[in-house]
Design an enzyme around this catalytic site. Structure first.
Site, PDB file in Angstrom:
ATOM      1  CG  ASN A  11      -1.712   1.246   1.401  1.00 42.52           C
ATOM      2  OD1 ASN A  11      -1.858   2.019   0.459  1.00 42.52           O
ATOM      3  ND2 ASN A  11      -2.258   1.453   2.594  1.00 42.52           N
ATOM      4  CE  LYS A  13       0.253   3.484   4.892  1.00 43.16           C
ATOM      5  NZ  LYS A  13      -0.006   3.634   6.295  1.00 43.16           N
ATOM      6  CG  HIS A  98      -5.979   1.753   5.161  1.00 41.76           C
ATOM      7  ND1 HIS A  98      -5.564   2.649   6.119  1.00 41.76           N
ATOM      8  CD2 HIS A  98      -4.922   0.934   4.915  1.00 41.76           C
ATOM      9  CE1 HIS A  98      -4.300   2.379   6.440  1.00 41.76           C
ATOM     10  NE2 HIS A  98      -3.887   1.351   5.721  1.00 41.76           N
ATOM     11  CD  GLU A 100      -3.051   5.407   6.818  1.00 47.66           C
ATOM     12  OE1 GLU A 100      -3.033   5.470   5.586  1.00 47.66           O
ATOM     13  OE2 GLU A 100      -2.092   5.001   7.494  1.00 47.66           O
ATOM     14  CD  GLU A 163      -3.754  -2.689   7.360  1.00 48.11           C
ATOM     15  OE1 GLU A 163      -2.624  -2.879   6.917  1.00 48.11           O
ATOM     16  OE2 GLU A 163      -4.401  -1.661   7.132  1.00 48.11           O
ATOM     17  N   GLY A 169       1.983   2.096  10.825  1.00 54.52           N
ATOM     18  CA  GLY A 169       2.968   3.179  10.704  1.00 54.52           C
ATOM     19  C   GLY A 169       3.626   3.577  12.002  1.00 54.52           C
ATOM     20  CB  SER A 208       4.663  -1.853  12.212  1.00 59.29           C
ATOM     21  OG  SER A 208       4.221  -0.529  12.449  1.00 59.29           O
ATOM     22  N   GLY A 230       4.675   1.325   4.742  1.00 53.18           N
ATOM     23  CA  GLY A 230       5.979   1.969   4.591  1.00 53.18           C
ATOM     24  C   GLY A 230       7.038   1.093   3.910  1.00 53.18           C
TER      25      GLY A 230
HETATM   26  C1  PEP Z   1      -0.956   0.072   5.895  1.00 53.72           C
HETATM   27  O1  PEP Z   1      -0.884   1.172   5.359  1.00 53.72           O
HETATM   28  O2  PEP Z   1      -1.907  -0.675   5.645  1.00 53.72           O
HETATM   29  C2  PEP Z   1       0.111  -0.336   6.799  1.00 53.72           C
HETATM   30  C3  PEP Z   1       0.017  -1.496   7.375  1.00 53.72           C
HETATM   31  O3  PEP Z   1       1.146   0.552   6.985  1.00 53.72           O
HETATM   32  P1  PEP Z   1       2.551   0.228   7.709  1.00 53.72           P
HETATM   33  O4  PEP Z   1       3.062  -1.077   7.133  1.00 53.72           O
HETATM   34  O5  PEP Z   1       3.419   1.387   7.333  1.00 53.72           O
HETATM   35  O6  PEP Z   1       2.281   0.099   9.155  1.00 53.72           O
END
Ligand code: PEP
Length: 256
Positions: A11, A13, A98, A100, A163, A169, A208, A230
């Site tokens: 992802n 983003k 998601h 976010e 998640e 993040g 993460s 990330g």
């Molecule tokens: C995500 O954006 O779905 C995500 C899991 O981000 P990160 O891996 O950066 O925590």
């Protein structure tokens, strides 16, 4: 039990310009040439790059997905992108719900359900994100929160991404036992709701995931892949996660 194919989703983003195709995408494609064939790799760039990424990965075992879609196919929704538009641009998957988007755009479970239906109608495979907040985990409600999502699903043709909101993040991850507990609960809930067909629904972990922890996380019983934020923006890290997923799949299934 693990699915016979691991699914690793990147992802991006709101990151990525046309330049990303020269470095990130081509490095990924090069790295995957010698890599495992039994892993489904999905890149979810911003909508502006879907068509270009889809063209760049053509002929390689990498699929492309969107990061959201509108519930309507077309209309007066300034700034939105519909599921048929994503498919038209070359996407075959779409991330929905998601955290976010739930937090920054106020998306409810009902909104996500409508988007899932729109995605399925457009021939896209939705990745439905669910996860508890830190307050919900501390109140002992994590299992209840993730299991309740199944009430909003009518079709088994999707993937789920667990998640935990507090892990996205932040560099923090749940313990392996906590991940196993939630994945078992999600599997139970979707099979109860949708029948045995949901036994084959991939349940991914996201939050993460990085090159260092991917082996442990992807080795957890019931984890069928990862949704990576990330670390998906760095080709060596994303390739290491894909390789870790493949090693975990082989270790559990015994199938090369
Ligand atoms: C995500 O954006 O779905 C995500 C899991 O981000 P990160 O891996 O950066 O925590």
């Amino acid at each position: 039990m693990k699915q016979s194919v691991m699914t690793i989703v990147g992802n991006w983003k709101m990151n990525g310009l046309a330049d990303s195709l020269g470095g990130l995408v081509s490095d990924l494609i090069d790295g995957l040439q010698e890599g495992p064939a039994a892993t489904e790799v999905v890149l979810c760039p911003p909508a502006t790059l879907i068509e270009r990424v889809a063209r760049a990965v053509e002929g390689h075992r990498v699929a492309v997905g969107g990061q959201d879609c509108h519930a309507q196919a077309s209309g007066a929704f300034t700034g939105d992108v519909s599921a048929p538009m994503l498919a038209d641009a070359g996407a075959s998957w779409v991330i929905l719900g998601h955290s976010e988007r739930r937090q920054a755009h106020g998306e409810s479970d009902a909104d996500v359900r409508a988007k899932v239906e729109a995605a399925l109608k457009a021939g896209l495979k939705p990745i439905v994100c669910i996860g508890e907040t830190l307050a919900e985990r501390e109140a002992g409600r994590a299992v209840e929160v993730v299991a309740s999502l199944s009430d909003d699903l009518n079709d088994a043709a999707f993937a789920v991404a667990y998640e935990p909101v507090w892990a996205i993040g932040t560099g923090q991850t749940p313990t392996l036992d906590q991940i196993a507990e939630i994945h078992t609960a999600v599997r139970r809930a979707i099979v109860k709701r949708l029948g045995q067909g949901a036994g084959a629904t991939p349940i991914l972990y996201g939050g993460s995931v990085n090159a260092a922890n991917a082996g442990d996380i992807l080795g957890v019983e019931g984890v069928d892949g990862a949704l990576v934020g990330g670390a998906s923006l760095k080709a060596p890290d994303f390739l290491a996660i894909i390789a870790a997923g493949e090693a975990a799949r082989v270790a559990v299934t015994g199938q090369q």
